[in-house]
Design an enzyme around this catalytic site. Structure first.
Site, mmCIF file in Angstrom:
data_model
loop_
_atom_site.group_PDB
_atom_site.id
_atom_site.type_symbol
_atom_site.label_atom_id
_atom_site.label_comp_id
_atom_site.label_asym_id
_atom_site.label_seq_id
_atom_site.Cartn_x
_atom_site.Cartn_y
_atom_site.Cartn_z
ATOM 1 N N SER A 47 0.800 -1.238 0.000
ATOM 2 C CA SER A 47 0.000 0.000 0.000
ATOM 3 C C SER A 47 0.825 1.276 0.000
ATOM 4 O O SER A 47 0.267 2.354 -0.206
ATOM 5 C CB SER A 47 -0.927 0.026 1.207
ATOM 6 O OG SER A 47 -2.048 -0.768 0.957
ATOM 7 N N LYS B 220 0.461 3.433 -2.963
ATOM 8 C CA LYS B 220 -0.684 4.346 -3.107
ATOM 9 C C LYS B 220 -0.258 5.815 -3.005
ATOM 10 O O LYS B 220 -0.947 6.699 -3.505
ATOM 11 C CB LYS B 220 -1.742 4.005 -2.047
ATOM 12 C CG LYS B 220 -2.328 2.610 -2.253
ATOM 13 C CD LYS B 220 -3.187 2.126 -1.085
ATOM 14 C CE LYS B 220 -3.676 0.700 -1.343
ATOM 15 N NZ LYS B 220 -4.326 0.064 -0.200
ATOM 16 N N TYR C 114 -3.347 -2.316 -10.545
ATOM 17 C CA TYR C 114 -3.320 -2.077 -9.094
ATOM 18 C C TYR C 114 -2.451 -3.154 -8.414
ATOM 19 O O TYR C 114 -1.579 -2.847 -7.600
ATOM 20 C CB TYR C 114 -4.754 -2.073 -8.539
ATOM 21 C CG TYR C 114 -4.819 -2.157 -7.029
ATOM 22 C CD1 TYR C 114 -4.591 -1.037 -6.233
ATOM 23 C CD2 TYR C 114 -5.071 -3.373 -6.378
ATOM 24 C CE1 TYR C 114 -4.620 -1.122 -4.841
ATOM 25 C CE2 TYR C 114 -5.105 -3.463 -5.001
ATOM 26 C CZ TYR C 114 -4.882 -2.340 -4.234
ATOM 27 O OH TYR C 114 -4.892 -2.434 -2.863
ATOM 28 N N TYR D 259 -4.849 3.337 7.793
ATOM 29 C CA TYR D 259 -6.229 2.822 7.826
ATOM 30 C C TYR D 259 -6.896 3.147 9.168
ATOM 31 O O TYR D 259 -6.793 4.274 9.635
ATOM 32 C CB TYR D 259 -6.266 1.305 7.525
ATOM 33 C CG TYR D 259 -5.179 0.867 6.585
ATOM 34 C CD1 TYR D 259 -5.219 1.279 5.258
ATOM 35 C CD2 TYR D 259 -4.095 0.116 7.012
ATOM 36 C CE1 TYR D 259 -4.207 0.919 4.387
ATOM 37 C CE2 TYR D 259 -3.082 -0.238 6.148
ATOM 38 C CZ TYR D 259 -3.145 0.162 4.845
ATOM 39 O OH TYR D 259 -2.151 -0.177 3.984
ATOM 40 N N VAL E 177 1.160 -3.848 3.754
ATOM 41 C CA VAL E 177 1.134 -5.158 4.412
ATOM 42 C C VAL E 177 2.396 -5.994 4.165
ATOM 43 O O VAL E 177 2.533 -7.078 4.717
ATOM 44 C CB VAL E 177 -0.125 -5.996 4.066
ATOM 45 C CG1 VAL E 177 -1.379 -5.392 4.652
ATOM 46 C CG2 VAL E 177 -0.249 -6.227 2.573
HETATM 47 N N1 GLN Z 1 -2.126 -5.263 -2.242
HETATM 48 C C1 GLN Z 1 -2.738 -5.239 -0.946
HETATM 49 C C2 GLN Z 1 -4.233 -5.478 -1.085
HETATM 50 O O1 GLN Z 1 -4.756 -5.058 -2.047
HETATM 51 C C3 GLN Z 1 -2.446 -3.918 -0.285
HETATM 52 C C4 GLN Z 1 -2.982 -3.832 1.109
HETATM 53 C C5 GLN Z 1 -2.094 -3.099 2.078
HETATM 54 O O2 GLN Z 1 -0.885 -2.977 1.942
HETATM 55 N N2 GLN Z 1 -2.711 -2.676 3.144
HETATM 56 O O3 GLN Z 1 -4.882 -6.083 -0.271
#
Ligand code: GLN
Length: 305
Positions: free
Chosen positions: A63, A66, A189, A241, A259
């Site tokens: 993430s 992003k 993505y 989050y 993650v």
């Molecule tokens: N690629 C992961 C997902 O789409 C990204 C989630 C994350 O890093 N929180 O679930």
């Protein structure tokens, strides 16, 4: 300030925490990562940097990607972007569906999965088939490193097991908040989430956010000062989050986690720093990484508060 000494102290103090946390296992390719790893890097404006631990080991940025996609989209579309994605913390997990339905397919912010999927779709309106190539070359540029690439095995694994993300994109499509083919958008993505970097590259790449949108080492401008301010405030309020408040409380810096166990944080006007340790807390953020950043701001006083 003796940053090398401070990093050594942090490495020692986080060691007992290796027994806690769990690596992300909902993406099978990430479940195989050795959990007992730790790296931390600081990148200063004058080009000097400080590092400790497994700093050459690449990990999946997930993430954290992003932030790059949102930077590109903000540069292209400016405020128009906020018609499709909000700027409010979600208070829900990163892949939650629930809010998305009652808010008519408009994700709360660009740093939860739904928001980043919309951002990728918007980039595709401009870049078409070149979207992922543009995202990757932007990351290579801000990092000043052309070797950065994505891990095909992780991308494939995400695709094979991405049931929730497919649900999110389909829900948004039903509300007309996705323009392009859902399969193409979600494939890009997953690819950008699967980009691999080490902590050295990560903090180097985000330095422009600590300096009003301008890279202080080579003077390249990526965003206006106002846009850089917005991204920093979104990182502070939405970067972790439903644990964003907790991260602001513990660490006191704008930051973004993934993650894969990476976290990048910004000390405005001073540096960008990054940390990686794959075991996550219950909210999906690096447990040791968060602790290391908390120790850093406590020891140095370098928080925004
Ligand atoms: N690629 C992961 C997902 O789409 C990204 C989630 C994350 O890093 N929180 O679930």
């Amino acid at each position: 300030m003796n940053f090398d000494q401070i990093l050594k102290e942090i490495q020692k103090e986080i060691a007992p925490l290796f027994k806690e946390g769990q690596v992300a296992n909902y993406i099978p390719a990430l479940a195989n990562v050795n959990p007992n790893q730790f790296a931390m890097s600081l990148q200063l404006f004058d080009g000097t940097s400080h590092h400790i631990g497994d700093v050459d080991t690449e990990f999946s940025i997930q993430s954290i990607s992003k932030v790059y996609t949102f930077t590109l989209a903000l540069h292209l579309y400016g405020k128009e972007l906020y018609k499709n994605v909000g700027h409010e913390p979600s208070g829900n997990s990163f892949n939650s569906l629930i809010q998305l339905e009652y808010e008519h397919g408009i994700p709360r912010n660009p740093f939860i999965n739904a928001g980043a999927i919309v951002t990728t779709d918007l980039l595709m309106n401009t870049y078409k088939d070149e979207t992922f190539a543009k995202i990757l070359s932007f990351i290579q540029e801000v990092c000043d490193d052309e070797k950065i690439t994505y891990d095909k095995e992780v991308a494939f694994s995400e695709k094979e097991h991405g049931y929730r993300n497919l649900a999110l994109i389909n829900m948004m499509k039903s509300f007309d908040n996705i323009t392009n083919d859902t399969h193409n958008v979600i494939a890009d993505y997953f690819k950008h989430c699967s980009i691999s970097m080490n902590t050295k590259q990560l903090c180097r790449s985000m330095l422009f956010l600590a300096n009003h949108g301008i890279d202080p080492i080579n003077n390249k401008q990526y965003l206006t000062s106002s846009q850089a301010k917005r991204i920093n405030s979104l990182m502070l309020t939405c970067g972790h989050y439903d644990a964003s408040g907790d991260f602001a409380f513990q660490v006191g810096l704008p930051g973004k986690s993934g993650v894969g166990g990476g976290i990048v944080a910004i000390v405005p006007g001073v540096m960008a720093l990054s940390v990686w340790s794959p075991q996550l807390n219950k909210k999906g953020n690096s447990l040791i990484g968060t602790k290391a950043l908390e120790l850093f701001t406590t020891k140095t006083g370098l928080s925004i508060f």
